[in-house]
Write a protein that holds these residues in place. Structure first.
Motif, PDB file in Angstrom:
ATOM      1  N   GLU A 136      -7.095  13.362  -4.694  1.00  0.00           N
ATOM      2  CA  GLU A 136      -6.505  13.071  -3.380  1.00  0.00           C
ATOM      3  C   GLU A 136      -5.660  11.796  -3.369  1.00  0.00           C
ATOM      4  N   TRP A 137      -5.597  11.085  -4.466  1.00  0.00           N
ATOM      5  CA  TRP A 137      -4.994   9.751  -4.507  1.00  0.00           C
ATOM      6  C   TRP A 137      -3.572   9.691  -3.955  1.00  0.00           C
ATOM      7  N   LYS A 138      -2.736  10.649  -4.321  1.00  0.00           N
ATOM      8  CA  LYS A 138      -1.322  10.597  -3.911  1.00  0.00           C
ATOM      9  C   LYS A 138      -1.134  10.716  -2.402  1.00  0.00           C
ATOM     10  N   THR A 139      -2.067  11.353  -1.722  1.00  0.00           N
ATOM     11  CA  THR A 139      -1.933  11.546  -0.271  1.00  0.00           C
ATOM     12  C   THR A 139      -2.921  10.697   0.522  1.00  0.00           C
ATOM     13  N   LEU A 140      -3.534   9.735  -0.143  1.00  0.00           N
ATOM     14  CA  LEU A 140      -4.586   8.925   0.480  1.00  0.00           C
ATOM     15  C   LEU A 140      -4.055   7.581   0.967  1.00  0.00           C
ATOM     16  N   CYS A 141      -4.397   7.252   2.176  1.00  0.00           N
ATOM     17  CA  CYS A 141      -4.103   5.936   2.740  1.00  0.00           C
ATOM     18  C   CYS A 141      -5.433   5.314   3.138  1.00  0.00           C
ATOM     19  N   MET A 142      -5.598   4.047   2.828  1.00  0.00           N
ATOM     20  CA  MET A 142      -6.819   3.331   3.215  1.00  0.00           C
ATOM     21  C   MET A 142      -6.459   2.234   4.206  1.00  0.00           C
ATOM     22  N   LEU A 143      -7.300   2.116   5.219  1.00  0.00           N
ATOM     23  CA  LEU A 143      -7.149   1.078   6.233  1.00  0.00           C
ATOM     24  C   LEU A 143      -8.304   0.097   6.116  1.00  0.00           C
ATOM     25  N   GLU A 144      -7.985  -1.177   6.308  1.00  0.00           N
ATOM     26  CA  GLU A 144      -9.002  -2.229   6.279  1.00  0.00           C
ATOM     27  C   GLU A 144      -8.983  -2.932   7.633  1.00  0.00           C
ATOM     28  N   MET A 145     -10.147  -3.059   8.237  1.00  0.00           N
ATOM     29  CA  MET A 145     -10.262  -3.761   9.518  1.00  0.00           C
ATOM     30  C   MET A 145     -11.083  -5.021   9.297  1.00  0.00           C
ATOM     31  N   GLU A 146     -10.446  -6.154   9.498  1.00  0.00           N
ATOM     32  CA  GLU A 146     -11.138  -7.439   9.427  1.00  0.00           C
ATOM     33  C   GLU A 146     -11.771  -7.695  10.780  1.00  0.00           C
ATOM     34  N   ILE A 147     -13.065  -7.953  10.784  1.00  0.00           N
ATOM     35  CA  ILE A 147     -13.806  -8.103  12.033  1.00  0.00           C
ATOM     36  C   ILE A 147     -13.646  -9.514  12.583  1.00  0.00           C
ATOM     37  N   ASP A 148     -13.179  -9.579  13.822  1.00  0.00           N
ATOM     38  CA  ASP A 148     -13.065 -10.857  14.529  1.00  0.00           C
ATOM     39  C   ASP A 148     -14.276 -11.099  15.421  1.00  0.00           C
ATOM     40  N   HIS A 149     -14.843 -10.016  15.946  1.00  0.00           N
ATOM     41  CA  HIS A 149     -15.962 -10.149  16.888  1.00  0.00           C
ATOM     42  C   HIS A 149     -16.714  -8.828  16.934  1.00  0.00           C
TER      43      HIS A 149
END
Length: 167
Positions: A136-149
């Motif tokens: 799935e690598w070619k069609t994979l997007c990863m999101l990262e959410m940095e927690i503020d609260h």
């Protein structure tokens, strides 16, 4: 900047809040959507101390919203037991506020998807996970959410039980 919980007696300790995030299998990611409408989408995730990781396709409403505005909220329900005889529910939930972005660094992206794969397929072998990710690598997007609260909250009845157990 962030509001204090109005019913502070129902606020969960940080340790329990994080435990709900670790145990949860899905939550609702809320973003600023098209034309000023909120966009909330159910999504699987992995929590890794201070950050949340999500996967998505390379295009779509979610990705457009993330690119337009980095601020996001994420909610996980850890317990929701309906108690009809007293018109309530015994609930535990977590609400997270933070900043979300598309992961561009390939090694960081790989590390994040491996964490997600270990969470959802813990019995698979390292080779099995690697093979699934590679497919799935070619069609994979990863999101990262940095927690503020983040805050955890439980129903009044559960909070009362917790206080009585301490005494």
């Amino acid at each position: 900047m962030f509001r204090e919980m109005r019913r502070s007696k129902q606020e969960l300790p940080r340790q329990e809040t994080e435990a709900i995030l670790r145990r949860g299998t899905s939550g609702v990611l809320a973003l600023a959507g098209d034309d000023g409408y909120p966009y909330a989408v159910p999504i699987s995730y992995v929590y890794d101390g201070g950050k949340l990781y999500f996967h998505c396709a390379l295009a779509g409403h979610k990705l457009d919203a993330v690119r337009r505005n980095e601020k996001a909220s994420f909610c996980v329900i850890g317990q929701d037991e309906i108690v009809p005889e007293v018109y309530t529910s015994y609930f535990r939930s977590v609400v997270v506020f933070g900043r979300i972005h598309v992961m561009e660094d390939q090694q960081e992206k790989r590390t994040a998807i491996e964490k997600l794969a270990r969470k959802y397929a813990p019995e698979d072998t390292a080779e099995g996970r690697r093979s699934a990710i590679d497919r799935e690598w070619k069609t994979l997007c990863m999101l990262e959410m940095e927690i503020d609260h983040m805050t955890g909250k439980e129903g009044r009845e559960l909070a009362k039980r917790r206080r009585e157990a301490k005494d």
